[in-house]
Design a protein around this motif. Structure first.
Motif, mmCIF file in Angstrom:
data_model
loop_
_atom_site.group_PDB
_atom_site.id
_atom_site.type_symbol
_atom_site.label_atom_id
_atom_site.label_comp_id
_atom_site.label_asym_id
_atom_site.label_seq_id
_atom_site.Cartn_x
_atom_site.Cartn_y
_atom_site.Cartn_z
ATOM 1 N N THR A 83 0.833 -1.206 0.000
ATOM 2 C CA THR A 83 0.000 0.000 0.000
ATOM 3 C C THR A 83 0.869 1.259 0.000
ATOM 4 N N THR A 84 1.941 1.227 0.816
ATOM 5 C CA THR A 84 2.853 2.367 0.873
ATOM 6 C C THR A 84 3.539 2.581 -0.468
ATOM 7 N N ARG A 85 4.003 1.493 -1.081
ATOM 8 C CA ARG A 85 4.672 1.597 -2.386
ATOM 9 C C ARG A 85 3.714 2.159 -3.441
ATOM 10 N N ASN A 86 2.506 1.649 -3.462
ATOM 11 C CA ASN A 86 1.531 2.096 -4.457
ATOM 12 C C ASN A 86 1.139 3.552 -4.246
ATOM 13 N N THR A 87 1.057 3.967 -2.992
ATOM 14 C CA THR A 87 0.755 5.371 -2.699
ATOM 15 C C THR A 87 1.858 6.278 -3.237
ATOM 16 N N LEU A 88 3.117 5.881 -3.013
ATOM 17 C CA LEU A 88 4.242 6.668 -3.516
ATOM 18 C C LEU A 88 4.255 6.706 -5.047
ATOM 19 N N LYS A 89 3.915 5.585 -5.673
ATOM 20 C CA LYS A 89 3.838 5.567 -7.136
ATOM 21 C C LYS A 89 2.802 6.567 -7.633
ATOM 22 N N ASP A 90 1.642 6.598 -6.969
ATOM 23 C CA ASP A 90 0.585 7.529 -7.374
ATOM 24 C C ASP A 90 1.017 8.980 -7.187
ATOM 25 N N VAL A 91 1.736 9.246 -6.079
ATOM 26 C CA VAL A 91 2.221 10.608 -5.824
ATOM 27 C C VAL A 91 3.130 11.068 -6.947
ATOM 28 N N TYR A 92 4.086 10.217 -7.356
ATOM 29 C CA TYR A 92 5.058 10.646 -8.357
ATOM 30 C C TYR A 92 4.522 10.584 -9.778
ATOM 31 N N LYS A 93 3.483 9.794 -9.988
ATOM 32 C CA LYS A 93 2.774 9.894 -11.258
ATOM 33 C C LYS A 93 2.059 11.237 -11.344
ATOM 34 N N GLY A 94 1.555 11.694 -10.201
ATOM 35 C CA GLY A 94 0.891 12.997 -10.165
ATOM 36 C C GLY A 94 1.852 14.148 -10.402
ATOM 37 N N VAL A 95 3.036 14.089 -9.778
ATOM 38 C CA VAL A 95 4.050 15.131 -9.987
ATOM 39 C C VAL A 95 4.480 15.151 -11.454
ATOM 40 N N SER A 96 4.663 13.961 -12.026
ATOM 41 C CA SER A 96 5.056 13.869 -13.436
ATOM 42 C C SER A 96 3.968 14.445 -14.344
ATOM 43 N N LYS A 97 2.703 14.170 -14.008
ATOM 44 C CA LYS A 97 1.595 14.688 -14.825
ATOM 45 C C LYS A 97 1.569 16.214 -14.798
ATOM 46 N N THR A 98 1.860 16.793 -13.617
ATOM 47 C CA THR A 98 1.912 18.256 -13.521
ATOM 48 C C THR A 98 2.976 18.818 -14.457
ATOM 49 N N LEU A 99 4.148 18.201 -14.445
ATOM 50 C CA LEU A 99 5.229 18.659 -15.315
ATOM 51 C C LEU A 99 4.881 18.476 -16.790
ATOM 52 N N VAL A 100 4.279 17.356 -17.125
ATOM 53 C CA VAL A 100 3.888 17.104 -18.523
ATOM 54 C C VAL A 100 2.908 18.172 -18.991
ATOM 55 N N ASN A 101 1.949 18.525 -18.137
ATOM 56 C CA ASN A 101 0.982 19.564 -18.502
ATOM 57 C C ASN A 101 1.666 20.911 -18.717
ATOM 58 N N GLU A 102 2.664 21.195 -17.889
ATOM 59 C CA GLU A 102 3.354 22.482 -18.001
ATOM 60 C C GLU A 102 4.303 22.528 -19.191
ATOM 61 N N LEU A 103 4.903 21.388 -19.527
ATOM 62 C CA LEU A 103 5.925 21.357 -20.580
ATOM 63 C C LEU A 103 5.400 20.811 -21.904
ATOM 64 N N GLY A 104 4.110 20.589 -21.983
ATOM 65 C CA GLY A 104 3.541 19.999 -23.197
ATOM 66 C C GLY A 104 3.810 20.797 -24.464
ATOM 67 N N PHE A 105 3.970 22.117 -24.325
ATOM 68 C CA PHE A 105 4.240 22.952 -25.505
ATOM 69 C C PHE A 105 5.593 22.648 -26.137
ATOM 70 N N MET A 106 6.459 21.911 -25.425
ATOM 71 C CA MET A 106 7.787 21.573 -25.949
ATOM 72 C C MET A 106 7.771 20.364 -26.881
ATOM 73 N N ARG A 107 6.652 19.654 -26.957
ATOM 74 C CA ARG A 107 6.598 18.479 -27.839
ATOM 75 C C ARG A 107 6.984 18.877 -29.260
ATOM 76 N N GLY A 108 7.862 18.098 -29.856
ATOM 77 C CA GLY A 108 8.343 18.404 -31.201
ATOM 78 C C GLY A 108 9.523 19.355 -31.220
ATOM 79 N N LYS A 109 9.829 19.975 -30.062
ATOM 80 C CA LYS A 109 10.957 20.914 -29.963
ATOM 81 C C LYS A 109 11.939 20.498 -28.872
ATOM 82 N N LEU A 110 11.695 19.325 -28.298
ATOM 83 C CA LEU A 110 12.493 18.850 -27.169
ATOM 84 C C LEU A 110 13.513 17.824 -27.665
#
Length: 287
Positions: A83-110
């Motif tokens: 449960t602890t491992r899965n909770t941490l996975k969900d947390v860092y998937k969420g952090v990654s999703k935030t970054l993807v949303n912010e950096l999405g304009f870089m697709r094709g230029k990254l």
């Protein structure tokens, strides 16, 4: 510091216009989920980067604050509940999703994403760095990469390459000179036009000493050509000092972090001299 230890090579083909500059903007040491995240500087960067019409971006590692090398050792403890491992996975998937949303304009230029020493390991061969690269439709480059931008130019048969040697980085002392000495030593390992390191949260770019080489001319002789490599420490978005907050930088008595980013403006110039007709790249760095 412990990273993936992965080295890669990468090549990108580009068609450009002679005389029209483009920008190379490295960005790293974001530490997006830290209490000391420099949100104002980050918003300024995002606004600026989105407005650039002719820019390429390169990720330099440490996109998330968790998880450091010592923390990954703790989290590898088999005594942790699922449960602890899965909770941490969900947390860092969420952090990654935030970054993807912010950096999405870089697709094709990254160009790609260098990996750092702060990342969450999902235990299936993937980390937050892999997750970000896949979502942003770019390549995970490991902690160190030798990158070639192969440039062709509209209306001509001319071509030239721009080589970048990028490493997430290592410490080299607390003074600016010491930090750049570490990057200067990269010239002993690879031949490139631009050398980049992050990790220390230092910021700046300077030309190294010029190099000369011999090039054959059309008359059977040789010509001396000069090239000046550039060195860059790629900045940070993690504050070291904030009133009322604890920080490992404060505890260690370190200097404040150099917040923000650096960039290089690269202009292809056609040079005609005697029997010569070639393209040169004029590089200018700012921080």
């Amino acid at each position: 510091m412990k990273t993936t230890g992965v080295f890669s090579t990468h090549k990108i083909d580009l068609e450009l216009e002679i005389g029209k500059p483009f920008k190379l903007i490295p960005v790293g040491d974001i530490h997006r989920d830290s209490d000391m995240f420099a949100d104002t500087h980050w918003e300024e960067f995002l606004s600026y980067a989105k407005a650039q019409k002719n820019a390429l971006f390169l990720g330099m590692g440490d996109y998330t604050d968790g998880v450091s090398t010592s923390e990954r050792i703790v989290l590898s403890d088999f005594g942790l509940h699922d449960t602890t491992r899965n909770t941490l996975k969900d947390v860092y998937k969420g952090v990654s999703k935030t970054l993807v949303n912010e950096l999405g304009f870089m697709r094709g230029k990254l160009i790609g994403l260098i990996g750092g020493n702060h990342y969450f390991d999902f235990g299936d061969g993937n980390t937050t760095d892999h997750l970000l690269a896949a979502a942003l439709q770019t390549k995970f480059l490991g902690v160190c990469s030798l990158i070639r931008l192969s440039l062709k130019f509209k209306g001509t048969t001319k071509g030239i390459s721009l080589d970048i040697f990028a490493h997430h980085g290592k410490g080299g002392g607390s003074t600016p000179g010491a930090q750049f000495n570490t990057i200067e030593k990269m010239l002993n390992a690879a031949d490139a036009d631009i050398y980049l390191m992050g990790h220390t949260h230092g910021k700046g770019c300077i030309p190294s000493s010029p190099r000369i080489k011999l090039v054959d001319d059309k008359k059977g002789g040789v010509i001396v050509r000069e090239r000046t490599p550039w060195l860059g420490r790629t900045g940070s978005f993690l504050k070291a000092y904030e009133s009322g907050k604890a920080s490992y930088n404060v505890d260690a008595g370190r200097s404040p972090c150099a917040l923000g980013w650096i960039e290089f403006e690269i202009t292809p110039v056609r040079v005609r001299s005697g029997d010569e007709d070639r393209v040169e790249l004029r590089i200018r760095g700012t921080s």
